[in-house]
Design a protein around this motif. Structure first.
Motif, PDB file in Angstrom:
ATOM      1  N   ASP A  85      55.136  48.615  28.228  1.00 22.41           N
ATOM      2  CA  ASP A  85      53.683  48.361  28.286  1.00 22.41           C
ATOM      3  C   ASP A  85      53.102  48.774  29.639  1.00 22.41           C
ATOM      4  OD1 ASP A  85      51.171  47.524  27.553  1.00 22.41           O
ATOM      5  OD2 ASP A  85      51.553  45.402  27.960  1.00 22.41           O
ATOM      6  N   PRO A  86      53.137  50.074  29.966  1.00 21.22           N
ATOM      7  CA  PRO A  86      52.657  50.526  31.281  1.00 21.22           C
ATOM      8  C   PRO A  86      51.215  50.130  31.580  1.00 21.22           C
ATOM      9  CG  PRO A  86      53.831  52.287  30.139  1.00 21.22           C
ATOM     10  CD  PRO A  86      53.636  51.186  29.144  1.00 21.22           C
ATOM     11  N   PRO A 110      47.208  46.090  35.898  1.00 19.71           N
ATOM     12  CA  PRO A 110      46.519  45.053  36.687  1.00 19.71           C
ATOM     13  C   PRO A 110      47.463  44.176  37.488  1.00 19.71           C
ATOM     14  CG  PRO A 110      46.444  44.537  34.333  1.00 19.71           C
ATOM     15  CD  PRO A 110      46.954  45.932  34.455  1.00 19.71           C
ATOM     16  N   MET A 111      48.667  43.909  36.956  1.00 14.44           N
ATOM     17  CA  MET A 111      49.627  43.095  37.696  1.00 14.44           C
ATOM     18  C   MET A 111      50.175  43.863  38.895  1.00 14.44           C
ATOM     19  SD  MET A 111      51.620  41.133  34.634  1.00 14.44           S
ATOM     20  CE  MET A 111      51.313  42.375  33.396  1.00 14.44           C
ATOM     21  N   PHE A 112      50.385  45.169  38.704  1.00 11.59           N
ATOM     22  CA  PHE A 112      50.852  46.010  39.810  1.00 11.59           C
ATOM     23  C   PHE A 112      49.814  46.044  40.931  1.00 11.59           C
ATOM     24  CE2 PHE A 112      51.171  50.292  41.758  1.00 11.59           C
ATOM     25  CZ  PHE A 112      52.437  50.165  42.319  1.00 11.59           C
ATOM     26  N   ARG A 140      51.613  37.941  26.219  1.00 12.85           N
ATOM     27  CA  ARG A 140      52.636  38.519  27.082  1.00 12.85           C
ATOM     28  C   ARG A 140      52.099  38.796  28.484  1.00 12.85           C
ATOM     29  NH1 ARG A 140      55.921  43.850  27.293  1.00 12.85           N
ATOM     30  NH2 ARG A 140      58.003  43.074  27.767  1.00 12.85           N
ATOM     31  N   ASN A 141      50.870  39.316  28.559  1.00 16.86           N
ATOM     32  CA  ASN A 141      50.293  39.585  29.869  1.00 16.86           C
ATOM     33  C   ASN A 141      50.097  38.306  30.668  1.00 16.86           C
ATOM     34  OD1 ASN A 141      50.242  42.327  29.574  1.00 16.86           O
ATOM     35  ND2 ASN A 141      48.123  42.433  28.909  1.00 16.86           N
ATOM     36  N   ALA A 143      47.484  53.725  39.070  1.00 18.94           N
ATOM     37  CA  ALA A 143      47.026  52.417  38.599  1.00 18.94           C
ATOM     38  C   ALA A 143      45.541  52.184  38.885  1.00 18.94           C
ATOM     39  CB  ALA A 143      47.869  51.308  39.232  1.00 18.94           C
ATOM     40  N   HIS A 144      45.122  52.480  40.088  1.00 17.06           N
ATOM     41  CA  HIS A 144      43.732  52.180  40.467  1.00 17.06           C
ATOM     42  C   HIS A 144      42.751  52.975  39.610  1.00 17.06           C
ATOM     43  CE1 HIS A 144      40.089  51.983  43.027  1.00 17.06           C
ATOM     44  NE2 HIS A 144      40.555  50.776  43.307  1.00 17.06           N
ATOM     45  N   SER A 145      43.024  54.255  39.417  1.00 17.49           N
ATOM     46  CA  SER A 145      42.134  55.099  38.609  1.00 17.49           C
ATOM     47  C   SER A 145      42.169  54.690  37.141  1.00 17.49           C
ATOM     48  CB  SER A 145      42.545  56.574  38.750  1.00 17.49           C
ATOM     49  OG  SER A 145      42.442  56.997  40.095  1.00 17.49           O
TER      50      SER A 145
END
Length: 215
Positions: A17-18, A23-25, A93-94, A166-168
């Protein structure tokens, strides 16, 4: 074998689940620059690959040593993957992964978030390990094992790409987009899990018939 590897890639990609990790990363790497985030994502992906590769190569032997048949593990693993699919559909899960991420942020003695909680358990968690062992049992040949390692590599490479951007991605997809994609992937994983259970049950029935004495 190609169909099995393709199904394995889809299963593993959904479990990883990339997009759900993004958001967690970002929360774990708050204040870090883009280069530092890429380095952390790369290290986490390498660690996760090493863990999953070990289970891909040794998982079936461990099961055999414990006296657990592949059919029984398919049923148990399928039920476990179905629960993960259920969590994805209902966004449970999230929440659970988020608690692990918050715990890591709150622990100042955590020396390397690439290992914990990114690689373990957010990437190479029980679900991914179970899926890899299930796939390894269906790919007993050397070529099959090589194909499985390639599947793990590609799935984690895709995960690394998502984390590196991730940010983008977080700004582009948004919370609504992540929710929709996670639900769709959850339904797909649930269907694959049911197939694992059906195959395992069929194998167990076949084994019991062989073991039963002729009447």
């Amino acid at each position: 074998m190609f169909d099995l590897l393709l199904s394995g890639f889809v299963t593993l990609f959904v479990i990883l689940d990339p997009l759900g990790l993004v958001p967690m990363f970002l929360a774990l790497t708050l204040g870090a620059g883009a280069a530092e985030r890429r380095e952390l994502a790369f290290r986490a992906s390498v660690i996760a690959f090493a863990i999953l590769a070990v289970f891909a190569l040794t998982g079936p032997m461990v099961l055999e040593g414990l006296g657990i048949t592949l059919g029984a593990f398919r049923v148990a693993g399928g039920l476990f993957l179905f629960w993960i699919g259920f969590e994805l559909v209902f966004e449970k899960r999230n929440e659970r992964k988020g608690r692990s991420a918050i715990h890591a942020v709150d622990e100042p003695e955590a020396a390397d978030i690439a290992a914990f909680p990114l690689a373990i358990p957010l990437m190479a968690g029980p679900g991914a390990i179970s899926a890899v062992i299930l796939l390894a049992g269906n790919l007993p040949t050397v070529v099959g094992k090589a194909g499985l390692l390639l599947v793990i590599f590609v799935a984690l490479a895709a995960t690394f790409a998502c984390l590196a951007l991730a940010h983008s991605l977080d700004r582009f997809i948004g919370a609504t987009g992540r929710a929709v994609i996670s639900r769709l992937l959850g339904v797909l994983l649930a269907a694959l899990a049911v197939q694992f259970v059906a195959d395992g049950a069929a194998a167990l029935v076949g084994t019991s018939r062989i073991l039963l004495p002729n009447s």
